[in-house]
Motif scaffolding. Structure first.
Motif, PDB file in Angstrom:
ATOM      1  N   ARG B 205       0.826  -1.196   0.000  1.00  0.00           N
ATOM      2  CA  ARG B 205       0.000   0.000   0.000  1.00  0.00           C
ATOM      3  C   ARG B 205       0.870   1.259   0.000  1.00  0.00           C
ATOM      4  N   GLU B 206       1.947   1.222   0.756  1.00  0.00           N
ATOM      5  CA  GLU B 206       2.836   2.396   0.751  1.00  0.00           C
ATOM      6  C   GLU B 206       3.458   2.602  -0.629  1.00  0.00           C
ATOM      7  N   ARG B 207       3.722   1.489  -1.302  1.00  0.00           N
ATOM      8  CA  ARG B 207       4.280   1.604  -2.647  1.00  0.00           C
ATOM      9  C   ARG B 207       3.232   2.191  -3.593  1.00  0.00           C
ATOM     10  N   GLU B 208       2.014   1.666  -3.456  1.00  0.00           N
ATOM     11  CA  GLU B 208       0.942   2.053  -4.371  1.00  0.00           C
ATOM     12  C   GLU B 208       0.560   3.522  -4.180  1.00  0.00           C
ATOM     13  N   VAL B 209       0.426   3.924  -2.927  1.00  0.00           N
ATOM     14  CA  VAL B 209       0.003   5.296  -2.645  1.00  0.00           C
ATOM     15  C   VAL B 209       1.134   6.291  -2.924  1.00  0.00           C
ATOM     16  N   GLY B 210       2.374   5.827  -2.944  1.00  0.00           N
ATOM     17  CA  GLY B 210       3.494   6.719  -3.248  1.00  0.00           C
ATOM     18  C   GLY B 210       4.250   7.175  -2.016  1.00  0.00           C
ATOM     19  N   THR B 211       3.778   6.763  -0.832  1.00  0.00           N
ATOM     20  CA  THR B 211       4.466   7.193   0.384  1.00  0.00           C
ATOM     21  C   THR B 211       5.832   6.528   0.505  1.00  0.00           C
ATOM     22  N   GLU B 213       8.107   5.886  -1.924  1.00  0.00           N
ATOM     23  CA  GLU B 213       9.117   6.677  -2.622  1.00  0.00           C
ATOM     24  C   GLU B 213       9.380   7.971  -1.846  1.00  0.00           C
ATOM     25  N   GLN B 214       8.287   8.521  -1.301  1.00  0.00           N
ATOM     26  CA  GLN B 214       8.406   9.775  -0.576  1.00  0.00           C
ATOM     27  C   GLN B 214       9.323   9.656   0.633  1.00  0.00           C
ATOM     28  N   ILE B 215       9.105   8.608   1.431  1.00  0.00           N
ATOM     29  CA  ILE B 215       9.942   8.565   2.631  1.00  0.00           C
ATOM     30  C   ILE B 215      11.327   8.008   2.330  1.00  0.00           C
ATOM     31  N   MET B 216      11.506   7.422   1.150  1.00  0.00           N
ATOM     32  CA  MET B 216      12.856   6.975   0.806  1.00  0.00           C
ATOM     33  C   MET B 216      13.757   8.146   0.417  1.00  0.00           C
ATOM     34  N   VAL B 217      13.173   9.324   0.144  1.00  0.00           N
ATOM     35  CA  VAL B 217      14.035  10.487  -0.068  1.00  0.00           C
ATOM     36  C   VAL B 217      14.264  11.226   1.244  1.00  0.00           C
TER      37      VAL B 217
END
Ligand SMILES: Nc1ncnc2c1ncn2[C@@H]1O[C@H](COP(=O)(O)OP(=O)(O)O)[C@@H](O)[C@H]1O
Ligand SMILES: [Mg+2]
Lengths: 332, 375
Positions: B205-211, B213-217
């Motif tokens: 779900r975190e991958r799908e929602v985009g969170t 990628e967001q927290i990996m930066v």
């Protein structure tokens, strides 16, 4: 804009000497940047030199490589070749250090929809170890600028598209980055939110933040200090919007007609016509010499029984320039 | 690092708290499946329609028949006098089992000879037939034991008869005992399904929602993210196990004779392996839908090839090899042993060791794959 370091007083570790305004230092430098996905060269030998306080725009059709460039600059995608320096940090060698200096907002910002606005900000602030005082001061200021001050208790999932995007920007800015990478930040955002969004960007630029954004909106492209026109993974032109317009070959005419398609049919291929572009209810026609061509166009359209209500010379928009420049390339 | 892990965990529990249905989804399916398995999944067979052909008409044959009449496993529908009557009963589905007591049955017993007893079963439902055969042999054993002081049955020495009857006693003589066997298995199986899917879904779900990628930066490290994502499900898994164990003890009255700490150790190792599987699954899915489909194909073999219901020893060699890497297999051994036998590490160490190794391998592979999937 009073940035975090003014309030902080203590946790001033990452941004020490950034207040020079006269000789703007180079904050982002990419050299020979390339990335392929299989046989596809998504980004091909890109050079970028961007200085503090710039709003640098990446413009290009879908698939031109904008997102790929952003991700490499942010250190989440490693390039096949080339090097990147952001705020003095070698992104490829030390991506963890670079993360403290930059902020990357992907095309779709990931918010936790079950958390409130304030909790999302808190979460991202903590990830970057922003002190409590800094976080509160900065978030209040950003929330006010974004028009979200009254929505702090609202769940992120219940915000409108524009509000979500602004909240994403706030989260991305909570650690006071020196370089901000925004991938199509305002796509699908209502005009009012877009204006507030740009208000925040202008304030950031005032405080010396470097902003790199990609956009599909040509009116936004015009607000950038410099633009890179991307096509098939390469930067074809890179200059200020004004100078790009000056490089456009020919002169632009706008023609209003009830039947723009027929008009385009009639004019395409005629001598002296360099390009015809549909722009909603009007047609932009690029000609080599307006004095000579306007009467010819009138005559030709009369021949083809296409009625027009107006024909006048106009200042080109960035979209005209973009299409014109890429067209010229194809011919040569 | 603890700051980031702490805020990650705080976020997870906050999300869980906000999710009104979370508690419902975590608990209700477990209880329902417990009930379904507890009541429906049973090897005990009652009221098997039985016909008996008594050609001996003796004291001994009548006594044997009375043993069959006395148990609720068999309904004696016909005490026939001709072979053809028996055949008709089976053909017309009036009886599933026919028992033939040959003439001379009494005589043989008295003379200390082996007294043959013929059993005809309708093999159409092989499962029922096999189970019924098991009961028959018990009844006959009991019967012979009752005669054993003077009359050795089937020519076996009385000692071995006593031995056989003692072995059977705890497993089959009481009708509830296969529930004792099943419920601990259900606990392990349900926990595996729950934990693998929850972990995989939460990450996907975190991958799908985009969170993601967001927290990996952000400065968060992959292992902090992984810990933040898995610790809550580890705790939830332990809670799940505690809940269903309590339910099994209180509702189904399954005895819990072992050491709870051994159970906790086994459960923890098992959960680590399950978390690894969930993490691994998440690296193969971009969307929650994909994860859902994968979960189905992924978890089912682990369930079937665990010894939950189908004995591992009866599987083809290839599948037996697969069960070696199946954490559920070892956990089932542990949980059943702790529940029913009360044995300790002295006996269970090989299974615990296997669980430890599996947990280590699964977590390592999945963490490596997860880190790669971030690119
Ligand atoms: N992870 C990926 N795997 C394979 N191809 C990709 C990947 N990311 C981008 N591409 C391809 O690279 C090209 C550039 O994509 P992108 O940078 O997303 O363009 P833009 O953002 O300008 O629309 C496209 O053709 C896209 O299909
Ligand atoms: Mg893109």
């Amino acid at each position: 804009m009073a940035t975090g370091e003014v309030m902080a007083g203590k946790s001033d570790n990452t941004n020490v000497d950034v207040k020079s305004t006269d000789a703007a230092p180079v904050t982002v430098r990419a050299h020979g940047l390339s990335k392929s996905f299989g046989a596809l060269k998504a980004v091909n030998n890109i050079e970028l030199t961007i200085t503090a306080g710039e709003i640098f725009g990446l413009v290009g059709p879908d698939g031109a490589g904008k997102t790929t460039i952003m991700r490499m600059l942010a250190g989440v995608l490693s390039p096949d070749a080339g090097n990147i320096e952001v705020d003095g940090v070698d992104v490829i060698a030390d991506p963890e250090q670079a993360k403290l200096h930059l902020s990357y907002m992907p095309q779709r910002f990931g918010l936790y929809e079950d958390l409130t606005v304030a909790e999302n900000i808190f979460f991202y602030g903590e990830l970057f170890s922003v002190s409590r005082a800094d976080r509160l001061a900065r978030s209040q200021e950003l929330l006010k600028a974004a028009g979200l001050a009254d929505f702090q208790k609202r769940l992120a999932g219940q915000l409108s598209g524009g509000m979500k995007q602004k909240l994403g920007l706030i989260c991305a800015l909570i650690h006071t980055p020196r370089v901000l990478l925004l991938d199509e930040p305002t796509t699908g955002v209502d005009p009012v939110s877009r204006r507030e969004f740009w208000g925040i960007l202008y304030n950031l630029r005032e405080s010396g933040v470097t902003i790199i954004l990609s956009t599909a909106y040509m009116d936004e492209a015009e607000r950038c200090s410099r633009l890179a026109l991307l096509h098939a993974g390469e930067i074809r032109y890179c200059d200020t919007p004004a100078r790009l317009k000056a490089t456009m070959p020919g002169v632009l005419l706008a023609i209003i007609s009830a039947n723009p398609r027929a008009l385009r049919e009639a004019l395409t291929g005629q001598t002296g016509i360099l390009g015809v572009l549909l722009m909603g209810d009007r047609v932009h026609v690029r000609v080599d010499d307006p004095a000579q061509r306007i009467p010819e166009i009138r005559a030709s359209l009369a021949n083809h029984h296409v009625d027009i209500t107006l024909i006048e010379q106009v200042v080109p928009g960035i979209e005209d320039v973009f299409v014109a420049l890429l067209d010229t390339e194809k011919v040569t | 690092m603890f700051d980031r892990l702490y805020v990650m965990l705080m976020k997870e529990f906050l999300e869980l708290k906000r999710d009104r249905w979370a508690m419902f989804r975590l608990i209700v399916p477990m209880i329902i499946q417990m009930l379904v398995f507890g009541y429906a999944a049973t090897f005990t067979v009652y009221h098997v329609k039985t016909a008996i052909l008594d050609l001996d008409h003796s004291q001994a044959s009548r006594s044997l028949i009375s043993h069959f009449v006395a148990t609720s496993h068999f309904d004696v529908v016909d005490v026939a006098t001709t072979q053809s009557a028996i055949t008709r009963d089976i053909d017309h589905d009036e009886a599933v089992i026919a028992i033939v007591i040959h003439a001379g049955f009494n005589q043989d017993l008295e003379n200390g000879r082996s007294a043959p007893l013929q059993v005809i079963v309708d093999g159409t439902n092989s499962n029922t037939a096999l189970i019924a055969l098991g009961y028959i042999s018990q009844i006959v054993t009991q019967f012979s034991a009752s005669q054993v002081s003077t009359l050795p049955f089937r020519g076996k020495p009385s000692i071995s008869l006593q031995g056989i009857s003692l072995q059977y006693q705890p497993w089959f003589n009481e009708g509830l005992n296969d529930r004792w066997f099943f419920i601990p298995g259900v606990i392990g199986t349900l926990t595996l399904m729950q934990v693998v899917s929850l972990t995989a879904f939460a990450i996907v779900r975190e991958r799908e929602v985009g969170t993601l990628e967001q927290i990996m930066v952000s400065p968060i490290r992959p292992y902090e993210f992984i810990l933040g994502k898995t610790i809550p499900f580890f705790l939830i898994g332990l809670g799940d196990i505690a809940l269903v164990v309590a339910f099994g003890i209180l509702w189904f009255h399954i005895p819990f004779v072992g050491n709870p700490w051994i159970m906790l150790l086994g459960a923890s190792l098992f959960l680590l392996a399950a978390l690894g599987m969930g993490l691994l699954l998440s690296t193969f899915s971009q969307t929650q839908q994909q994860a859902f489909a994968l979960n189905f194909f992924f978890v089912n073999p682990f369930f079937i090839l665990s010894g939950f219901a189908f004995p591992i020893a009866a599987m083809p060699k290839l599948l037996q090899w697969f069960t070696v890497i199946n954490p559920l297999r070892y956990f089932l051994v542990v949980i059943r042993a702790v529940f029913l036998k009360g044995v300790g590490l002295a006996v269970l160490w090989p299974d615990m060791l296997a669980l430890t190794l599996l947990a280590l391998v699964m977590l390592t592979i999945s963490v490596l794959r997860f880190r790669k999937s971030l690119d």
